[in-house]
Scaffold this motif. Structure first.
Motif, PDB file in Angstrom:
ATOM      1  N   VAL A  26      -3.443  -7.935  -4.710  1.00  0.00           N
ATOM      2  CA  VAL A  26      -3.305  -7.226  -3.438  1.00  0.00           C
ATOM      3  C   VAL A  26      -4.400  -7.696  -2.488  1.00  0.00           C
ATOM      4  O   VAL A  26      -5.356  -8.367  -2.897  1.00  0.00           O
ATOM      5  CB  VAL A  26      -3.412  -5.692  -3.607  1.00  0.00           C
ATOM      6  N   GLU A  65      -4.765   3.955   1.702  1.00  0.00           N
ATOM      7  CA  GLU A  65      -3.310   3.850   1.826  1.00  0.00           C
ATOM      8  C   GLU A  65      -2.877   2.568   1.138  1.00  0.00           C
ATOM      9  O   GLU A  65      -3.514   1.529   1.307  1.00  0.00           O
ATOM     10  CB  GLU A  65      -2.888   3.790   3.289  1.00  0.00           C
ATOM     11  N   ILE A  66      -1.792   2.641   0.394  1.00  0.00           N
ATOM     12  CA  ILE A  66      -1.211   1.453  -0.228  1.00  0.00           C
ATOM     13  C   ILE A  66       0.147   1.216   0.418  1.00  0.00           C
ATOM     14  O   ILE A  66       0.989   2.112   0.436  1.00  0.00           O
ATOM     15  CB  ILE A  66      -1.036   1.627  -1.743  1.00  0.00           C
ATOM     16  N   LYS A  67       0.323   0.031   0.975  1.00  0.00           N
ATOM     17  CA  LYS A  67       1.589  -0.358   1.579  1.00  0.00           C
ATOM     18  C   LYS A  67       1.926  -1.762   1.083  1.00  0.00           C
ATOM     19  O   LYS A  67       1.281  -2.725   1.469  1.00  0.00           O
ATOM     20  CB  LYS A  67       1.512  -0.348   3.100  1.00  0.00           C
ATOM     21  N   GLY A  68       2.911  -1.844   0.195  1.00  0.00           N
ATOM     22  CA  GLY A  68       3.301  -3.127  -0.366  1.00  0.00           C
ATOM     23  C   GLY A  68       2.138  -3.736  -1.123  1.00  0.00           C
ATOM     24  O   GLY A  68       1.568  -3.116  -2.012  1.00  0.00           O
ATOM     25  N   ALA A  69       1.751  -4.961  -0.748  1.00  0.00           N
ATOM     26  CA  ALA A  69       0.650  -5.661  -1.411  1.00  0.00           C
ATOM     27  C   ALA A  69      -0.647  -5.508  -0.635  1.00  0.00           C
ATOM     28  O   ALA A  69      -1.556  -6.316  -0.768  1.00  0.00           O
ATOM     29  CB  ALA A  69       0.989  -7.128  -1.589  1.00  0.00           C
ATOM     30  N   GLY A  70      -0.730  -4.445   0.154  1.00  0.00           N
ATOM     31  CA  GLY A  70      -1.942  -4.216   0.936  1.00  0.00           C
ATOM     32  C   GLY A  70      -2.512  -2.832   0.684  1.00  0.00           C
ATOM     33  O   GLY A  70      -1.778  -1.867   0.521  1.00  0.00           O
TER      34      GLY A  70
END
Length: 74
Positions: A26, A65-70
């Motif tokens: 990530v 915050e986790i959004k996809g691979a970020g």
């Protein structure tokens, strides 16, 4: 990286983040640079990214915050 475990002993946050990025593939964006001075100790074996982020969050009151691979740490 000890015996397939993600392990830290009194490590500064700025050294932990690259390890988490590599371990979970990530990209982490840190919005508050003053958090780099925090130190962490912990061992994570077979834990998800959410588990690791929750542990860091609970130990130091971080918000993320986790959004996809970020991952964004606020």
């Amino acid at each position: 990286w000890v015996k397939n475990k993600l392990a830290f002993e009194n490590e500064p946050f700025d050294r932990i983040l690259p390890e988490i990025e590599r371990w979970y593939n990530v990209t982490i964006q840190l919005k508050n640079g003053s958090l780099n001075n925090l130190h962490f100790t912990g061992v994570f074996e077979n834990k998800s990214l959410v588990d690791v982020m929750e542990a860091l969050s609970l130990s130091r009151g971080l918000h993320y915050e986790i959004k996809g691979a970020g991952v964004t740490i606020l």
